[in-house]
Design a protein around this motif. Sequence first.
Motif, short mmCIF file in Angstrom:
data_model
loop_
_atom_site.label_atom_id
_atom_site.label_comp_id
_atom_site.label_asym_id
_atom_site.label_seq_id
_atom_site.Cartn_x
_atom_site.Cartn_y
_atom_site.Cartn_z
N PRO A 155 0.81 -1.22 0.00
CA PRO A 155 0.00 0.00 0.00
C PRO A 155 0.85 1.28 0.00
O PRO A 155 0.46 2.28 -0.58
N VAL A 156 2.01 1.25 0.64
CA VAL A 156 2.92 2.38 0.62
C VAL A 156 4.04 2.02 -0.35
O VAL A 156 4.74 1.02 -0.15
N ASP A 158 2.43 -6.63 8.38
CA ASP A 158 1.03 -7.06 8.26
C ASP A 158 0.75 -8.33 9.05
O ASP A 158 -0.34 -8.88 8.98
N GLY A 159 1.77 -8.82 9.78
CA GLY A 159 1.60 -10.01 10.62
C GLY A 159 1.91 -11.31 9.92
O GLY A 159 1.90 -12.37 10.54
N PRO A 180 -5.38 -2.18 1.76
CA PRO A 180 -4.94 -0.81 1.48
C PRO A 180 -5.05 0.12 2.69
O PRO A 180 -4.48 1.21 2.68
N THR A 181 -5.75 -0.30 3.73
CA THR A 181 -5.89 0.57 4.91
C THR A 181 -4.73 0.39 5.89
O THR A 181 -4.58 1.17 6.82
N VAL A 182 -3.91 -0.66 5.68
CA VAL A 182 -2.77 -0.91 6.56
C VAL A 182 -1.51 -0.39 5.86
O VAL A 182 -1.22 -0.77 4.73
N LYS A 183 -0.78 0.50 6.55
CA LYS A 183 0.40 1.11 5.95
C LYS A 183 1.60 0.17 6.06
O LYS A 183 2.32 0.19 7.05
N THR A 184 1.77 -0.65 5.01
CA THR A 184 2.91 -1.56 4.96
C THR A 184 3.75 -1.26 3.72
O THR A 184 3.26 -0.66 2.77
#
Length: 179
Positions: A94-95, A115-116, A148-152
Amino acid sequence: MAALTAAAVAVVGFLAYQASANVPDNLATKPEASASASAPADKHTAPAPKKDPLAVPAGSGTGKRVVYALADRRVWLVDAKNRATATFRVMPSPVSAVPGTFSVTSRSGSVKGSDGVPIEHVVRFATVNDVTIGFSAATDGSMEEPDPTVKTGGVRMSREDGDAVWRFATVGVKVVVVP
């Protein structure tokens, strides 16, 4: 007999007219453009050459480097003689890194991704808004579209491709990100 032949020709002609009048525009044949007085009659326009999707992107520098094309979602490993030794599709994070030239700053054999997901062969090369960007492979081989909501910042690839990047991209190796 002549009357039957004339009638048959007339019917066929009428049916041909009806068929041509009802052809959709996208199927109708278009007449070739006539040659203009300014253009030679034998001049033909050659089709544009197709871009080789596996060719190393122009403007990606020279020498040994990893090239990451954001729009193509593809990575190339390029040797010192400017030959691609490998290329493969990746799943962007996403980033994303911004276009530019970077160097591999650190590597990790296996860790848990931001993201785990357990990942291996992590090759880090950039930071964007406090998010570290790097190549990695999920140990389960997955390359799912990230949330897309998790900044990885993990650019995921297959385990085989992750092994290739791990062997190629040691600390200090150039990474060129192109649009």
